[in-house]
Motif scaffolding. Structure first.
Motif, PDB file in Angstrom:
ATOM      1  N   GLN A   1     -23.329 -17.418 121.270  1.00 51.17           N
ATOM      2  CA  GLN A   1     -23.959 -18.726 121.451  1.00 51.17           C
ATOM      3  C   GLN A   1     -25.124 -18.955 120.499  1.00 51.17           C
ATOM      4  N   SER A   2     -25.529 -17.897 119.795  1.00 55.25           N
ATOM      5  CA  SER A   2     -26.714 -17.995 118.932  1.00 55.25           C
ATOM      6  C   SER A   2     -26.370 -17.968 117.444  1.00 55.25           C
ATOM      7  N   ILE A   3     -25.108 -18.018 117.124  1.00 56.04           N
ATOM      8  CA  ILE A   3     -24.689 -17.918 115.726  1.00 56.04           C
ATOM      9  C   ILE A   3     -25.285 -19.027 114.874  1.00 56.04           C
ATOM     10  N   ASP A   4     -25.312 -20.243 115.409  1.00 50.45           N
ATOM     11  CA  ASP A   4     -25.860 -21.364 114.640  1.00 50.45           C
ATOM     12  C   ASP A   4     -27.338 -21.156 114.318  1.00 50.45           C
ATOM     13  N   LYS A   5     -28.071 -20.547 115.249  1.00 48.00           N
ATOM     14  CA  LYS A   5     -29.488 -20.280 115.009  1.00 48.00           C
ATOM     15  C   LYS A   5     -29.664 -19.275 113.864  1.00 48.00           C
ATOM     16  N   ILE A   6     -28.771 -18.268 113.832  1.00 45.06           N
ATOM     17  CA  ILE A   6     -28.845 -17.268 112.766  1.00 45.06           C
ATOM     18  C   ILE A   6     -28.479 -17.909 111.433  1.00 45.06           C
ATOM     19  N   LYS A   7     -27.452 -18.725 111.436  1.00 43.21           N
ATOM     20  CA  LYS A   7     -27.042 -19.415 110.208  1.00 43.21           C
ATOM     21  C   LYS A   7     -28.148 -20.331 109.704  1.00 43.21           C
ATOM     22  N   ASP A   8     -28.875 -20.931 110.622  1.00 36.49           N
ATOM     23  CA  ASP A   8     -29.965 -21.817 110.231  1.00 36.49           C
ATOM     24  C   ASP A   8     -31.050 -21.058 109.476  1.00 36.49           C
ATOM     25  N   LYS A   9     -31.292 -19.810 109.891  1.00 38.07           N
ATOM     26  CA  LYS A   9     -32.287 -18.996 109.196  1.00 38.07           C
ATOM     27  C   LYS A   9     -31.804 -18.597 107.803  1.00 38.07           C
ATOM     28  N   GLN A  10     -30.474 -18.632 107.603  1.00 42.08           N
ATOM     29  CA  GLN A  10     -29.901 -18.259 106.315  1.00 42.08           C
ATOM     30  C   GLN A  10     -29.549 -19.468 105.443  1.00 42.08           C
ATOM     31  N   LYS A  11     -29.918 -20.651 105.876  1.00 40.37           N
ATOM     32  CA  LYS A  11     -29.461 -21.849 105.168  1.00 40.37           C
ATOM     33  C   LYS A  11     -29.945 -21.898 103.720  1.00 40.37           C
ATOM     34  N   ASP A  12     -31.123 -21.340 103.443  1.00 39.15           N
ATOM     35  CA  ASP A  12     -31.642 -21.344 102.071  1.00 39.15           C
ATOM     36  C   ASP A  12     -31.215 -20.114 101.287  1.00 39.15           C
ATOM     37  N   ASN A  13     -30.711 -19.112 102.015  1.00 40.16           N
ATOM     38  CA  ASN A  13     -30.280 -17.883 101.350  1.00 40.16           C
ATOM     39  C   ASN A  13     -29.181 -17.225 102.177  1.00 40.16           C
TER      40      ASN A  13
END
Length: 206
Positions: free
Chosen positions: A142-154
């Protein structure tokens, strides 16, 4: 009940003194049952090893190596296995020693990596590493999108995964790599127990 630990410890210390003094009235070959709620103590006599036992007797007829896999029979993973029932079979590039991770973080800013702690919140409250982010394993999907958000710039921002003993972190690392195609994910070997032994002894082992 917390005090029961002290009671049992005191009994053990007393038994040790009795053994050192060669007293005969020791709790040997017996099982002491303590019920702290009602203040009851019971002693159960244990059977001695049978000489004719098929497994541990003088002439065993059952080869221990031929016994069934208990974990497989029960359909449950062992305590030293990851949630998916496998030992750590990650590639070397997806594992990192806690000492190597410590050296790595000394030269990095907090924004240079993601440190996921996949323990339960009640465990996380006991102790945690600086700059860690608590996402319990059971809530990882359920938290995958939050992790992806932290990686959006890298998209290659390193993700390090830690848990108590390096077991659930293996499951989480596999899930991130295999199910969600994250890059540069590493499992911290041995978890916080190794961290306490090899990096910072102030981190409690529980």
């Amino acid at each position: 009940l917390g005090p029961i630990v002290g009671i049992i410890g005191s009994i053990q210390a007393m038994e040790g003194i009795k053994v050192a003094l060669h007293k005969k009235q020791v709790i040997s070959g017996k099982l002491l049952l303590v019920d702290g709620m009602i203040g009851r103590y019971n002693t159960v006599k244990l059977r001695k090893r049978s000489k004719t036992c098929a497994v541990c007797g003088e002439n065993p007829t059952i080869d221990i190596d031929s016994l069934i896999d208990y974990n497989q029979f029960c359909g449950l993973p062992s305590h030293d296995l990851s949630e998916d029932g496998n030992k750590n079979d990650l590639d070397d590039e997806n594992n990192i020693l806690c000492t190597d991770f410590y050296e790595y973080t000394n030269n990095q800013e907090e924004s240079d990596f993601i440190l996921l702690d996949v323990r339960q919140p009640i465990q996380y409250d006991i102790c945690s590493l600086n700059r860690s982010w608590n996402i319990p394993l059971q809530k990882l999907d359920q938290s995958i999108d939050k992790i992806k958000d932290k990686q959006k710039d890298n998209p290659d921002l390193p993700i390090f995964v830690i848990c108590r003993r390096g077991i659930d972190s293996v499951t989480a690392t596999k899930k991130l790599i295999n199910d969600y195609q994250f890059n540069n994910v590493k499992n911290i070997l041995g978890g916080l127990q190794s961290w306490s032994k090899e990096v910072d002894s102030n981190v409690p082992i529980y």
